[in-house]
Design a protein around this motif. Structure first.
Motif: not given
Length: 1221
Positions: A420-431, A455-459, A478-483
Motif C-alpha cells: 500500500d505504501q508504494d501504491l500511495m507513492r504512485a497515487k493509485m487512487d487518483n490515477g 497485482r490486480a487484486w491489490a490495486v 483469465k476468470f480471476h481478473v474478470k472484474f
C-alpha cells in the motif's frame, strides 16, 4: 443435537442455603451467572430417550460465585498513564515534542537577547558585587577570565530563563523516569541529558544562591537539543498522520540543522570568549564563522586569545568529521532515490492526470511500445505516466527516460503493487487508469500470471474506482481478473490469429496494422509505389461516432446498414464495419441489410482519422455531368470518386466529388455496366444497385442447424457419409473457464483418444500416416511445445459453423510433449483433429505428420526458449529451423511466431540481397522519423509470414481511448460470437472477376448481391529485385529461358495458368503494366551500356540461366527427403520433387509470397495488405479481399439466382470452392 451431560460436583444434590431440597428449581437466576452460558428453565427434552431431565441450578455459595476479571490493569497505574501520554500515544507525544522544541528555541533566543543587552565595558562582576571595568591589553600575555565567567543579566531576563530551565529540568527528569529500563548510567551519560543538566541545573542553583545569577551559562548549546527534538517531532508527525516520511527529506533537514547548529555554536562561543579579547559583536562573530567554514578566510577578523583560537580549531575538526558523514548519507539516499524514483506528489495527482503502468520487469521495447502508442493520441499529451516496477531501473531505460521528450512526462518508481505504501507513492487512487502487464519472457508463464493476478487484486483493493487494464498470458487464469475493465489474454488472441492466417492470408498483419496508431505517412518518401500505397493504407484505424452526430452517416438514417456502408465508402472513402444499439451493449459487425440505422446507434468505421479531425471539400462539377451517367453507360475511371487524403496535424482534408446517388430515386436505373471485350458487343451482367431497405422477398429463412451451401446438402458419391456425419453444436467440453461458446462443426459421438493419434493405429483404424487417411483437403500443421488450453482457440475458428464443410482442413498438432487427458477431452468432439508427438526441428517428425500433404505450417514460439541469456537470442532456434523448412519444402506456407519483432529481419535471410538491405535502411529511416510501425516494410511481415504477440500489446493500450477495440478484435478473430454479428473471411479475385474493375465497384457488387462488407485487400504482385552490381532477370526473359531449356516444361502463358490466377507470361502487356515497365527499364539500361559491359552482362545472365537449370542444391535436398521417407516406410509418391516442377508450378510457389533460394534471387513476388483502399483502386489478379460476412444464422440477404450468376473463387486454392455473390 443433544448436549453432552456434565458430571455433577460433590455439592450438587444437597440442600441449598435456603434449605431447598435437591432438584428444586431456584426462584431466580443468580447474579454471578455468566451471560455466555445458556439460560435453562425447568429442563430439556432428550432426543434419544424422550424423557425430561432436571438440571441443577448453580449454587450461590461463595466458592462458586462468578468473578469479574479486569485486563491490562498494569496500564491503569500512574506511571503507565504518564508513559502513554508522553511516549506511546502518537498525537500527545507529538505535542510534547513540539513544546520541547519551542522551549529550546526560546532559550536560544533569550541568550541572543542577553548578549545584545550585555556590554563588558560597563563593568563585570557577580550579582550584588561591585562592578569592575575591563580593558583588553594585547601586549599582556595574561588573560582576564572575569569577562568570561561573569555576564550582566537583567532581573526580568533571569526570571524568564529560570522558569524555562525549571520546566525543561522537570520534563527531562520525568522522561528519564518513564523510560528507565534498569540501567540508570546509560541514561545519565547520554549527550542530551548532559546538555540538559548543563543548561538547566545552574539556573536552579541561582534561585538559592543569588551571587551566581550573573554566572555565564552556555545556553546556546540548546540548539543541539532543539535539533534532536525536531528530528523526533518529524518522525512522530509522519507516524501520527500515517504517512511514510521521505528519507531524503529527513536527511536534508538533518544536514541543514547540523550546519546551522555548528555555525550558531561557533558564533556564540567565539563571541563570548572574545569578551576577554577583541570584544567581537554577535554579527561579527557570525561573519567570521561563515568565512572560516566556507574555507575563504579573508583574515580581517581573527580571534585574539588562545581559548577562542582553540574553540575555532575544535569547531573546524568537528565540522570535518560531522559534515562528511552527513553528506555521505545524503549522497547515498540520493542514489537510492534515483533508483526508487521518489514519489508522485499528492498536489500533482490532484491537479494533473496520470496513469500507472505496473510491470514485474521493464524492458526498453515494452516501454517504447507503450509510450509511443499511448502518446500517439492527441488528447493524451497532457497525461503523465507513472511506472511502478519492483526491479531497479535498467541502464537503457534510464537513458531513454533522460530524453527531454519523456523526462517531463514519465516518472519511474521502484516498488511493488502489493504494498500500500508504494501504491500511495504512485497515487493509485487518483490515477485515470492502471495498466498491469505480464512478463511474457518468464520461463514459468503460469507463475507470471499469478503475479499479475495478485497485482490486480491489490490495486482493486487499494483503489476500487481506478479502471484496470490487465494483460494475462494463460486463458485459464483469465476468470480471476474478470472484474477488470479490460482484459487481453495473450494465448487466446495468438492462436486465433494464427488460425485465421491459414484461411485468410496475412490476418496477423491486418489486425496488427488496425490496432497500431499511425497517420499513414510511412513510406511516402520511398521510390517504390507499393511501399507508398501500403504505408498510406496502414494509417487506417477503427473509430466510432454516434450516427445522429455524424457527417459521414447522418444522411443514411432509416436506411439499411448495407446501403449506408456502400454509399459512405463511395462518397467519403470510409468503411462502415459495425454498430451498437443504444439499448444493447453488444457490438454487431455487419448486421446485414435487415438492420435499419437509427440516430442513436454508435457506428464503427475504418478510416485514416476520425470524423472530428476531418475537413470536407466538395468539388463543384459541370451541370451536364448528371446526364452523362445513365443506364447502359459505364462510369469511366476519371469519373470515379477521387479521395485525396492529406494527413496533417490531426486533420485530414478529403477532396470529394459531388456525386449524388440516384439509385433509390431512379429505381436502380444507374447500373454500372461491365466493359466490353476487345471492342465486341458482348456484355456481362451489370452490378445491381444497393437497396435502401432490404427486400423481404429475397430474405429467406435460415435453419439454425442446416448448412447454407446448396452443394453441401447434396454430397457427391466419393464423400458420402463423411460429410453428413458432422453436426452443428456447441463443444461440450471447454478446457478452461471463461471461453466464449461458439457454434461449431462437431462429431455426433466423441472420438476415442486412441484415434486422435495420427502416427499410430488402433483397434478402430489402422492408419499410421496422413496418406492413408485420404484427406480431401490439405493439412494444417501446428507445431507447439505443449498442448496448452490456448491451443483450443486455434481449433475453434477453423471449425466454426459458418465455414463450409468442404473447406474444413485437417488439423495436426505436432507437440513436443504428450497432451494431457483434460486437453484430449476438449478436442475429441472436433472432426479431423489429430495430434502427434514430435519436434519441428526433426525431419522424421515432420514427414510422419504429413508435411508433404500440408498447405500451412504454423510454428508457435516455445515457452522454454522465450528467455535467454541474451534477450534477442530467444528466437535463434526457431528462425534456423524455419529457414531449413523453407529449403526442404518450398511450396509450404509457413507462419512463424517470434518473441521479438525485431528478429523478423532474419526470416528468409539472404546476405547478398540488396533489396533487403534497402528495406533495412528504410526501416531505420522510418524509426528515426518516429514511426510506430518501422518494421512494417519487412517482406515477411507484410506478407503475413511472421508474427509476434508483442505487436498486439497496443490493443490493450488503445482500449484506454477506444474501449471497444478489444471487443471488435475478438469478434474479428472469432473468439466471441454475438448473435447477428458477422465474421471475417476472405475471397479471391479470379480472372473472370476482373471485369468489375475497381475496388469501389467490387464494394457495390458485394453489398448488392451478398451483403458483404470488404475491408481490405491482400495483394501479391510480381517484383523485380535489382541492384547495381548484378543484372536483374525479368519475368519475361525467364519465360523465354524456360521455353528454350527443356527441363522447365511448358511455358507459363500456355500452361493453363496459375492456380492463383497470376498469368505472368500473358502476351497482353496492358494486363501487366508493372512487368512491361520493368522489362522496358531493364532493356533501356542494357542498351545504354557499352558492348563490353553488355558482353559481361550477357555472360552473367547465361551463368544465372545455367544455375536455374542445374538446381543441384534442390536435388540434394530432394534426395534427402526421399531417403528419410523410405527409411520411415512412408510412400514417396506424394512428395513433389522440385527437379520435376514445371515453370508454372514454380511461379505458383513464388506467387504465394515465399522467398525461394538462389534460383529465384531476382525473380520474386511480394505481398502486402491494403486496409480500406480508395474506391478507384484497380483490382489485380490473385487479389484476396478481406470480407465481413453476415451471420448466416441471422438471415440470408441474397437470392439464389443472383448468387449463382456471378461466382468468385474461394481463397483456398486447393478446394476450388466458389463463393456465391
Amino acid at each position: 443435537m443433544a448436549r453432552a451431560k456434565l458430571p455433577r460436583s460433590p455439592s450438587e444434590g444437597k440442600a441449598g442455603p435456603g434449605g431447598a431440597p435437591a432438584g428444586a428449581s431456584a426462584p431466580e437466576e443468580p447474579h454471578g451467572l455468566s451471560p455466555l452460558l445458556p439460560a435453562r428453565g425447568g429442563g430439556s427434552v432428550g432426543s434419544d430417550v424422550g424423557q425430561r431431565l432436571h438440571v441443577e441450578d448453580f449454587s450461590l455459595d461463595s466458592s462458586l460465585s462468578q468473578v469479574q476479571v479486569e485486563f491490562y490493569v498494569n496500564e491503569n497505574t500512574f506511571k503507565e498513564r504518564l508513559k502513554l501520554f508522553f511516549i506511546k500515544n502518537q498525537r500527545s507525544s507529538l505535542r510534547i515534542r513540539l513544546f520541547n522544541f519551542s522551549l529550546k528555541l526560546l532559550t536560544c533566543l533569550l541568550y541572543m537577547v542577553r548578549v545584545l543587552l550585555d556590554d563588558p565595558a560597563l563593568g563585570i562582576g557577580c550579582w550584588g558585587c561591585q562592578k569592575q571595568n575591563f580593558t583588553f591589553n594585547e601586549s599582556s600575555p595574561e588573560i582576564n577570565w572575569a569577562p568570561i565567567l561573569w555576564v550582566e543579566r537583567k532581573m526580568t531576563l533571569w526570571v524568564i530563563q529560570v522558569i524555562v530551565a525549571v520546566i525543561s529540568f522537570l520534563e527531562t527528569m520525568l522522561l528519564i523516569y518513564l523510560s528507565y529500563k534498569g540501567n540508570i548510567w546509560e541514561q545519565i551519560f547520554q549527550v542530551s541529558f548532559v546538555l540538559e543538566m548543563i543548561n538547566t541545573l545552574p539556573f536552579i542553583i541561582t534561585i538559592f544562591w543569588a551571587p551566581l545569577r550573573n554566572l555565564f551559562i552556555p545556553v546556546f548549546l540548546n540548539c543541539w537539543l532543539a535539533k534532536h527534538a525536531l528530528e523526533n517531532m518529524i518522525n512522530d508527525f509522519h507516524r501520527a498522520i500515517l504517512r511514510t516520511q521521505s528519507a531524503m527529506f529527513n536527511q536534508v533537514l538533518i544536514l541543514f540543522c547540523t550546519l546551522l547548529c555548528l555555525v550558531f555554536t561557533g558564533t556564540c562561543g567565539i563571541q563570548h570568549l572574545e569578551r576577554a579579547g577583541g570584544n567581537l559583536s554577535l554579527l561579527t562573530s557570525f561573519y567570521f564563522c561563515i568565512v572560516t567554514f566556507s574555507t575563504v578566510g579573508y583574515g580581517d577578523v581573527t580571534p585574539k586569545i588562545w581559548p577562542s583560537q582553540l574553540l575555532v580549531v575544535i569547531m573546524i575538526c568537528v565540522a570535518l568529521v560531522v559534515l562528511p558523514l552527513q553528506f555521505e548519507e545524503l549522497v547515498y539516499l540520493w542514489m537510492e532515490r534515483q533508483k526508487s524514483g521518489g514519489n508522485y506528489s499528492r498536489h500533482r495527482a490532484q491537479t494533473e492526470k496520470h496513469v500507472i503502468l505496473c510491470v514485474s520487469s521493464l524492458k526498453i521495447d515494452l516501454l517504447m511500445d507503450f509510450l509511443n502508442e499511448f502518446y500517439a493520441h492527441p488528447r493524451l499529451q497532457d497525461y503523465y505516466v507513472v511506472i511502478l516496477c519492483p526491479t531497479e531501473m535498467d541502464i537503457q531505460v534510464r537513458r531513454v527516460l533522460q530524453i527531454p521528450l519523456w523526462s517531463q512526462r514519465v516518472i519511474y518508481l521502484q516498488g511493488s503493487a502489493l504494498k500500500d505504501q508504494d501504491l500511495m507513492r504512485a497515487k493509485m487512487d487518483n490515477g485515470e487508469a492502471c495498466f498491469i502487464l505480464s512478463s511474457r519472457n518468464e520461463v514459468d508463464r503460469t507463475a507470471a500470471d499469478h503475479q499479475t493476478i495478485l497485482r490486480a487484486w491489490a490495486v482493486k483493493d487499494f483503489a476500487p474506482n481506478c479502471p484496470l487494464y490487465v494483460q494475462i498470458l494463460k486463458p485459464e487464469n483469465k476468470f480471476h481478473v474478470k472484474f477488470a475493465d479490460h482484459v487481453v489474454c495473450e494465448e487466446e488472441c495468438k492462436y486465433a490469429l494464427l488460425a485465421l492466417n491459414c484461411v485468410c492470408p496475412a490476418t496477423s498483419t491486418l489486425i496488427t496494422l488496425l490496432v497500431h496508431t499511425s497517420r499513414g505517412q510511412e513510406g511516402q518518401e520511398s521510390p517504390e509505389q507499393w511501399q507508398r500505397t501500403y504505408g498510406r493504407c496502414s494509417g487506417n484505424e477503427v473509430y466510432h461516432v454516434r450516427m445522429g452526430d455524424s457527417k459521414f452517416f447522418r444522411e443514411y438514417q432509416g436506411k439499411s446498414f448495407t446501403y449506408a456502408a456502400f454509399h459512405a465508402h463511395k462518397k467519403y472513402g470510409v468503411c462502415l464495419i459495425g454498430l451498437k444499439r443504444e439499448d444493447n451493449k453488444s457490438i454487431l459487425l455487419n448486421p446485414g441489410p435487415r438492420h435499419t440505422l437509427a440516430a442513436s446507434d454508435t457506428c464503427f468505421y475504418i478510416n485514416i482519422t476520425k470524423e472530428e479531425n476531418s475537413a470536407f471539400t466538395f468539388k463543384q462539377e459541370e451541370s451536364r455531368r448528371r446526364g452523362l451517367v445513365g443506364p447502359g453507360r459505364r462510369q469511366s475511371s476519371t469519373r470515379l470518386p477521387v479521395h485525396s487524403i492529406i494527413a496533417s496535424v490531426g486533420t485530414v482534408a478529403m477532396d470529394l466529388q459531388n456525386t449524388e446517388c440516384q439509385l433509390a430515386q431512379d429505381g436502380g436505373g444507374s447500373k454500372l455496366a461491365p466493359p466490353t471485350e476487345n471492342g465486341s458487343g458482348s456484355r456481362r451482367p451489370s452490378i445491381a444497385p444497393v437497396l435502401e431497405l432490404a427486400d423481404s422477398s429475397a430474405l429467406l429463412p435460415c435453419d439454425l442447424l442446416s448448412d447454407q451451401s446448396e452443394d453441401e446438402m447434396t454430397p457427391s458419391d466419393d464423400e458420402g457419409l463423411s460429410v453428413m456425419e458432422y453436426v452443428k453444436g456447441y463443444p461440450p467440453n471447454s478446457p478452461y473457464i471463461g471461453s466464449s461458446p461458439t457454434l461449431c462443426h462437431l462429431l455426433p459421438v466423441k472420438a476415442p483418444f486412441c484415434c486422435l493419434r495420427l502416427d499410430k493405429g488402433c483397434k478402430h483404424n489402422s492408419y499410421e500416416d496422413a496418406k492413408a487417411y485420404g484427406f480431401k483437403n490439405k493439412l494444417i500443421i501446428v507445431s507447439a511445445e505443449t498442448a496448452g488450453n490456448g491451443l483450443y482457440n486455434f481449433i475453434v475458428p477453423l471449425r466454426a459453423y459458418y465455414r463450409s464443410r468442404k473447406e474444413l482442413n485437417p488439423i495436426v498438432l505436432l507437440l513436443d510433449n504428450k497432451p494431457d487427458h483434460h486437453f484430449l477431452e476438449a478436442i475429441c468432439y472436433f472432426p479431423m483433429v489429430y495430434y502427434m508427438e514430435g519436434s519441428v526441428d526433426n525431419l522424421d517428425s515432420l514427414l510422419q505428420c504429413g508435411i508433404i500433404y500440408a498447405d500451412n505450417l504454423v510454428v508457435v514460439d516455445k515457452e522454454s526458449t522465450m528467455s535467454a541469456e541474451e534477450d534477442y537470442m530467444a528466437d535463434a532456434k526457431t528462425i534456423v529451423n524455419v529457414q531449413t523448412m523453407f529449403r526442404l519444402f518450398p511450396s509450404l506456407s509457413i507462419t512463424t511466431e517470434l518473441t521479438h519483432p525485431s528478429n523478423m529481419r532474419f526470416m528468409q535471410f539472404r546476405a547478398k540481397d540488396s533489396y533487403s538491405l534497402a528495406l533495412s535502411k528504410l526501416e531505420k529511416r522510418e524509426r528515426e522519423n518516429g514511426s510506430n510501425l518501422a518494421f512494417m516494410f519487412r517482406l515477411p511481415f507484410a506478407a503475413g509470414r511472421v508474427f509476434s504477440i508483442s505487436m498486439l500489446d497496443t490493443l490493450l493500450y488503445q482500449s484506454f481511448v477506444k474501449d471497444y477495440m478489444i471487443s471488435i478484435t475478438r469478434l474479428l478473430l472469432g473468439l466471441d460470437t454475438t448473435p447477428g454479428s458477422g465474421y471475417l473471411c476472405a475471397m479471391k479475385i479470379a480472372e473472370d472477376d476482373l471485369w468489375i474493375g475497381t475496388y469501389g465497384r467490387l464494394f457495390q457488387k458485394l453489398c448488392s448481391s451478398s451483403s458483404e462488407i470488404p475491408i481490405g485487400i491482400y495483394r501479391t504482385q510480381s517484383h523485380v529485385f535489382t541492384s547495381e552490381s548484378q543484372v536483374s532477370v525479368t519475368m519475361e526473359d525467364c519465360e523465354d529461358t524456360r521455353e528454350v531449356k527443356g527441363p522447365w516444361g511448358v511455358r507459363v502463358g500456355t500452361g493453363g495458368g496459375s492456380t492463383h490466377g497470376q498469368h505472368v507470361g500473358s502476351s497482353d502487356p496492358a494486363e501487366h503494366p508493372l512487368l512491361r515497365r520493368k522489362s522496358l527499364q531493364w532493356a533501356r539500361r542494357l542498351s545504354r551500356k557499352s558492348p563490353k559491359h553488355a558482353g559481361r552482362a550477357a555472360e552473367r545472365t547465361s551463368q544465372q540461366q545455367l544455375s536455374l537449370c542445374r538446381r543441384s542444391e534442390r536435388q540434394e535436398l530432394s534426395e534427402l527427403v526421399k531417403n528419410r521417407m523410405k527409411h520411415l516406410g512412408l510412400p514417396t509418391t506424394g512428395y513433389e520433387d522440385v527437379a520435376n516442377l514445371t515453370a508454372s508450378d514454380v511461379m505458383n510457389r513464388v506467387n504465394l509470397g515465399y522467398l525461394q533460394d538462389e534460383m529465384n534471387d531476382h525473380q520474386n513476388t511480394l505481398s502486402y495488405v491494403l486496409i480500406n483502399p480508395p474506391p478507384d483502386t484497380r483490382l489485380e489478379p490473385s487479389d484476396i479481399v478481406y470480407l465481413i460476412r453476415c451471420d448466416p444464422l441471422a438471415h440470408v440477404a441474397s437470392s439464389p439466382e443472383s448468387g449463382r450468376r456471378n461466382k468468385l473463387a474461394s481463397c483456398n486454392p486447393e478446394t476450388r470452392e466458389e463463393t456465391q455473390l
